[in-house]
Design a protein around this motif. Sequence first.
Motif, PDB file in Angstrom:
ATOM      1  N   MET A  56      44.798  46.387  27.861  1.00 43.48           N
ATOM      2  CA  MET A  56      45.235  45.784  29.121  1.00 43.48           C
ATOM      3  C   MET A  56      44.534  44.458  29.390  1.00 43.48           C
ATOM      4  N   CYS A  57      43.407  44.223  28.721  1.00 41.36           N
ATOM      5  CA  CYS A  57      42.682  42.960  28.930  1.00 41.36           C
ATOM      6  C   CYS A  57      43.473  41.762  28.423  1.00 41.36           C
ATOM      7  N   ILE A  58      44.399  41.984  27.485  1.00 46.62           N
ATOM      8  CA  ILE A  58      45.246  40.878  27.017  1.00 46.62           C
ATOM      9  C   ILE A  58      46.026  40.317  28.195  1.00 46.62           C
ATOM     10  N   GLY A  59      46.669  41.211  28.947  1.00 46.39           N
ATOM     11  CA  GLY A  59      47.380  40.773  30.152  1.00 46.39           C
ATOM     12  C   GLY A  59      46.426  40.284  31.216  1.00 46.39           C
ATOM     13  N   GLY A  60      45.216  40.890  31.276  1.00 47.81           N
ATOM     14  CA  GLY A  60      44.219  40.472  32.263  1.00 47.81           C
ATOM     15  C   GLY A  60      43.783  39.031  32.057  1.00 47.81           C
ATOM     16  N   TYR A  61      43.517  38.649  30.812  1.00 51.63           N
ATOM     17  CA  TYR A  61      43.128  37.268  30.514  1.00 51.63           C
ATOM     18  C   TYR A  61      44.233  36.296  30.952  1.00 51.63           C
ATOM     19  N   LYS A  62      45.488  36.651  30.638  1.00 54.51           N
ATOM     20  CA  LYS A  62      46.607  35.775  31.016  1.00 54.51           C
ATOM     21  C   LYS A  62      46.697  35.634  32.531  1.00 54.51           C
ATOM     22  N   ALA A  63      46.521  36.751  33.219  1.00 62.48           N
ATOM     23  CA  ALA A  63      46.663  36.743  34.677  1.00 62.48           C
ATOM     24  C   ALA A  63      45.602  35.871  35.339  1.00 62.48           C
ATOM     25  N   VAL A  64      44.333  36.055  34.964  1.00 61.61           N
ATOM     26  CA  VAL A  64      43.278  35.284  35.635  1.00 61.61           C
ATOM     27  C   VAL A  64      43.399  33.798  35.289  1.00 61.61           C
ATOM     28  N   ARG A  65      43.829  33.503  34.077  1.00 64.30           N
ATOM     29  CA  ARG A  65      44.000  32.082  33.714  1.00 64.30           C
ATOM     30  C   ARG A  65      45.163  31.453  34.473  1.00 64.30           C
ATOM     31  N   SER A  66      46.200  32.257  34.758  1.00 62.41           N
ATOM     32  CA  SER A  66      47.317  31.704  35.540  1.00 62.41           C
ATOM     33  C   SER A  66      46.892  31.387  36.968  1.00 62.41           C
ATOM     34  N   ARG A  67      45.759  31.952  37.402  1.00 61.10           N
ATOM     35  CA  ARG A  67      45.222  31.659  38.737  1.00 61.10           C
ATOM     36  C   ARG A  67      44.107  30.613  38.676  1.00 61.10           C
ATOM     37  N   GLY A  68      43.964  29.957  37.521  1.00 59.70           N
ATOM     38  CA  GLY A  68      42.981  28.882  37.392  1.00 59.70           C
ATOM     39  C   GLY A  68      41.567  29.359  37.152  1.00 59.70           C
ATOM     40  N   LEU A  69      41.398  30.615  36.752  1.00 63.02           N
ATOM     41  CA  LEU A  69      40.072  31.176  36.501  1.00 63.02           C
ATOM     42  C   LEU A  69      39.860  31.355  35.006  1.00 63.02           C
ATOM     43  N   GLU A  70      38.609  31.230  34.568  1.00 66.03           N
ATOM     44  CA  GLU A  70      38.286  31.395  33.154  1.00 66.03           C
ATOM     45  C   GLU A  70      37.436  32.648  32.963  1.00 66.03           C
TER      46      GLU A  70
END
Length: 764
Positions: free
Chosen positions: A209-223
């Motif tokens: 699920m972290c694959i989707g998690g990384y995408k989600a936080v990056r889409s909100r401008g977070l690294e």
Amino acid sequence: MDNRLTIGLMIHHLENDYSRPIVKGASEAAEDLDVNIIFFPGRSLGGDYFDRKHTVYEYQNNVLYNYARPGVLDGAIISAATIGQFISNEEFKGFVDQFEGMPVLTLENEVRGYPCLRYGSDGIKLIIDHLVSEHDCKNIAFVSGPKNNKDAQSRLQAYREAMLENDLEYDESMIAYGNFSEYSEQAVLDLLDNCGRRLDAICFANDQMCIGGYKAVRSRGLEPGRDIIITGYDDSEVAMSLMPMLTTVRADAAILGYAAVERLVKWIRSGKAPASEELQSGLVIRSSCGCGMITGDSSRLSAIVKNMSTEETARTIVNILAGTDVSAKGKHVREKMSSFFAKVFTASAGGGELPEAKLIGEFKEVLDENVNILGHDVILSMLDASERICMGLVGNIHSKQIKVIHLFEQFNRAVTDFMLSWFYVRQADDSLCTFLISNIAKDMIMFMEDEEQCFNSITNNLHRIHVRSSYIYVYEKPIINPPNSQWEQPEKLYLKSYHVGDMLYTLKGDDQIIPWKEYANNRYSPENTRRTLVLSPLYSNEEQYGLMLCDLDPEYFQFVYSTAPQVCTAIKLTGLVKRLEGSIQLIQNKNTMLNKISMSDELTGVFNRRGFYKYADDVIHNEVNKGRVGVLIFGDLDNLKKINDTFGHDEGDYAIRTSAVYLKKALRDSDIVARIGGDEFAAFAVVTPEMAGIIKDIPPRIKAIAAEHNKQSEKPYNVCMSVGIYTFECGADISIRDYMDKADSALYKDKKNKDPDIMKKTEN
């Protein structure tokens, strides 16, 4: 027939990031314990897949579970978390109960009345403790798995308890529910929207699920790792592939698979059922929490190996980075690596010169044996950690520091060279295997008039793609298996072909008949040979055709998924299953029809480009026509676009059909006429030298036929053709393709003279 124990493992798929290590561990245990193992890669019961359009028939794979029965198996392992995640606990218990009569062990989730092997959820507490003590996190969200999944429930409860133990508030708004797959991005986005930017960290109930998690936080401008901490659970292949690498809980699925086989075999041999057991997990710190890996954190590394001997230091580093593989092969690998690095540490700590050449030679030997087992990324991490230790051992002696640096540069170069060599070899092998797999359907269709050769072509290709033995079974006739139906396997299977090593066999008559309970161990099975088997269903849409059983190593399981659809496609296209009913003539008629369809142009009824090339070349190569004149005619319908634009596409189709009629009328019935493109036609005729004089009359004859047609036609427009012609001498080494451009050039000259006006002239 083989008298070894045979155990089965039922699991959702073989090639995802969670299943792959379980399968690997189970295979290694079966090898160490000298038992046969069969993998049944079905799908989740009641599965709700992300891509519904392309997974509508995935349920067909679940017929495999009906073949995991007493009489076939001595015991079975069931991956409860992957197979039962979409159904209730009671429904799943009903599924497990159907295997009564043999020992059954479940993984991940406990089912009442059956022993279970799983990882405890203590790793979640380790994660929360680390986030609080080392990173002062206060707002820690949690992404759980499905609400009705026992594993997800257990990890969520561990999160709740860990938060309270660290005097942090448990807040339901900071909980999201994913589906244990990479397609959990929306759940994370909703979580971020609910919590705003106040989150310090997000813990996930598994790595996937972290694959989707990384995408989600990056889409909100977070690294990840910088603006927000992300942690996982399982330490699967995903953890090392994400950037930054994932801090996670090491709940090694390979160890779970190995231990499950080990305990099941002990149960079968002793007759004593094991108790349910929880394996211990551990914390693996990497960059996604901001700490960095052990190899990049000198202070952590120094603290870990402080006061250890060189042998203990080497063993510790290898175990931390390579995991705790319990297989005989894994233990051997760790011992070899530990022994080698102990020599490097001892040489660095000594007062003499570093024996660089000797160490490099030994390292290359270790690489040859171990790099493909551990992975090059793990080897490189070991080198990084070991170099730091060596630099500490040599102290401030500058000359020796330089030699250590140079030595490890050579080690890293050796890994790079090895991996490049391995990559090219593997790439070539994969390309060959892909080619052979793609040939399966083609070869079956090629030999479809000879059933023996047809099925033999399957096993011939399988033995060349690392399959040690294979068995192709079909049912007496296709079985319709609609969704939600109750599958009942037929009493008899028909073994059409099989191979053992490089020996290929096809069977006839009653020799083909195998009782279904003997599909895995029949009179044709190799004797005294331990096997790692994968069972695959052969189906297309709602039709089940049979089974394919293959013995191969887990690293090649991917080829099974590519092969089965090829076999199914070929069976469906050629009607091989119907041939089993004795309708040989019907199959031949269908073959002729399919061949004609594949060679014909649907709109005009003449040959298409493929048919033209084939039949023209057949005529050219015929010994009877050697030395005769071949006449290649190119025709092009004039002004098709104007007809379409002015009168519509139906009239355009009429003009195309009419052009084909012109050519057929102008030529003999034995001559070949084809539509080779949208408005392009080709024809081919052979004439004797004595008839060569009539060749020049062909274009005028075509145009005269067109003129007469337009005169008689009630259409307000003319249907005209430009024509080009080219001649050559027929022979065995000639191909019609060699002259297409020349005929096209002749056509181009005529086309320059076409009348651009499509309308008929009205008389005043």
